[in-house]
Design an enzyme around this catalytic site. Structure first.
Site, PDB file in Angstrom:
ATOM      1  N   GLU A  33     -27.849 -30.117  -4.816  1.00  0.00           N
ATOM      2  CA  GLU A  33     -27.614 -31.516  -4.430  1.00  0.00           C
ATOM      3  C   GLU A  33     -27.763 -32.448  -5.633  1.00  0.00           C
ATOM      4  O   GLU A  33     -27.011 -33.405  -5.777  1.00  0.00           O
ATOM      5  CB  GLU A  33     -28.571 -31.933  -3.315  1.00  0.00           C
ATOM      6  CG  GLU A  33     -28.264 -31.305  -1.964  1.00  0.00           C
ATOM      7  CD  GLU A  33     -26.867 -31.631  -1.474  1.00  0.00           C
ATOM      8  OE1 GLU A  33     -26.372 -32.728  -1.765  1.00  0.00           O
ATOM      9  OE2 GLU A  33     -26.269 -30.777  -0.808  1.00  0.00           O
ATOM     10  N   CYS A 197      -3.555 -35.959   7.143  1.00  0.00           N
ATOM     11  CA  CYS A 197      -3.936 -36.357   8.500  1.00  0.00           C
ATOM     12  C   CYS A 197      -3.477 -35.345   9.554  1.00  0.00           C
ATOM     13  O   CYS A 197      -4.098 -35.243  10.614  1.00  0.00           O
ATOM     14  CB  CYS A 197      -3.387 -37.744   8.804  1.00  0.00           C
ATOM     15  SG  CYS A 197      -4.036 -39.023   7.698  1.00  0.00           S
ATOM     16  N   CYS A 200      -6.238 -32.996  10.275  1.00  0.00           N
ATOM     17  CA  CYS A 200      -7.546 -33.600  10.512  1.00  0.00           C
ATOM     18  C   CYS A 200      -7.963 -33.489  11.981  1.00  0.00           C
ATOM     19  O   CYS A 200      -7.199 -33.854  12.876  1.00  0.00           O
ATOM     20  CB  CYS A 200      -7.536 -35.065  10.090  1.00  0.00           C
ATOM     21  SG  CYS A 200      -9.111 -35.891  10.386  1.00  0.00           S
TER      22      CYS A 200
END
Length: 342
Positions: A33, A197, A200
């Site tokens: 991280e 999209c 998605c």
DNA sequence: AATGCGGGGTA
DNA sequence: TACCCAGCATT
């Protein structure tokens, strides 16, 4: 299905499942991280492997010299991350007996761990229900909810945190997959330029898509022209062709790294060097300028070769040191110097 | 709230 | 070239 359920279903078949830090080990999750802050996955992977091989656990990292940590971080940028990483490792040993806490609020007290990173570590390692808000999530949520305004702005960011909290999955055990799913969706589908999209899982109720604004959201950061700066870096060699490097101050640009001594001007280089380094120099013709671009300014560097004549023993060896070329390349040095030496 | 802090990938 | 990236700390 609600937002989280659709992301989880999508992630099961289309998510990334083979990243090297996808383990339930808080040390490895934490390390990844920190490395991944403002840094892309493909860049981090080789650094992560080298780092983990040298520092397999938090105890090994805590007991190592900071110079060794910086050397392995060299080239990755944002060097305060490496200094904070080392300091946090010491704190985990002393305050928590070597075991990372599961509470995001406690994790966020460690240097280098903010709200989002704390939530990611807690979610991946301990399945804690706490939302992340990184660049990927900001973009996904700003589009899905149709939120206008620069996502770095306080009011916008606070709306996004609120939204991220309400969208969390009901079951805590889904947190690792859900957290990964958001990152994967942003990285592979809801991308900055050409969002896919059609692929998605939340397109059907995405405000940006329904209003044809995928390419307008999120609102881009207002940009100013980069300031220009100039510096002269001294390539000082001794009789054995070793190179003089100076350890930079712990904060600021390239903090703690070994770098070439700098002066303001080629004309005053010899007198400045004598005053600041205690060395008598014979300068040579300058090498061609090169440009290094930072996030916030553009630095033009004039490399100025010089020979050190009549050197006494260097007294401040903690700050000034002679390096062979090979030694310099394996030390903690910034990328422009690495390029110059190559 | 704004700024400082790297380096690399990408179109 | 300009933008973006698994942000945080400082002022």
């Amino acid at each position: 299905m609600n937002f989280a359920e659709r992301l989880l279903a999508w992630h099961a078949t289309h998510g990334r499942h083979d990243l090297p830090w996808q383990v339930h080990d808080p040390y490895r999750v934490w390390l990844s991280e920190i490395m991944l802050q403002q840094t892309q996955v493909t860049t981090v992977i080789p650094y992560y492997a080298r780092f983990l091989a040298r520092f397999p656990d938090v105890a090994a990292l805590a007991s190592a010299p900071l110079d060794d940590v910086l050397a392995l971080w060299s080239g990755l940028g944002y060097y305060s991350r490496a200094r904070n990483l080392h300091a946090a490792a010491v704190m985990v040993m002393e305050r928590f007996g070597g075991a990372f806490p599961a509470d995001p609020a406690l994790l966020a007290e460690l240097p280098g761990i903010g709200r989002s990173t704390a939530a990611a570590i807690a979610a991946f390692s301990f399945s804690v229900r706490s939302p992340i808000l990184d660049g990927n999530v900001k973009r996904v949520l700003a589009r899905w909810a149709g939120i206008d305004g620069f996502t770095g702005e306080k009011a916008i960011e606070s709306r996004l945190w609120q939204l991220a909290q309400t969208l969390l999955p009901a079951n805590a055990e889904d947190m690792p997959a859900y957290t990964q799913a958001q990152m994967d969706l942003g990285a592979t589908v809801c991308t900055p330029r050409k969002p896919a999209c059609l692929a998605c899982p939340v397109a059907e109720d995405c405000v940006a898509r329904l209003t044809g604004r995928q390419h307008e959201l999120p609102t881009p950061k207002p940009r100013k022209p980069l300031p220009q700066r100039h510096t002269v870096m001294l390539l000082i060699r001794d009789a054995e062709h070793r190179l003089l490097l100076e350890r930079r101050a712990p904060t600021g640009i390239w903090g703690g790294l070994w770098c070439l001594p700098e002066v303001d001007s080629t004309l005053t280089a010899e007198t400045t060097a004598l005053a600041q380094l205690g060395l008598t120099l014979q300068t040579e013709p300058a090498l061609p300028d090169f440009v290094h671009v930072f996030t916030h300014f553009r630095l033009t560097v004039t490399p100025l070769p010089a020979r050190a004549v009549g050197i006494g023993p260097l007294r401040d060896t903690d700050r000034l040191r002679w390096f062979t070329r090979a030694e310099a390349l394996s030390a903690g040095i910034p990328t422009p110097l690495r390029r110059l030496l190559a």
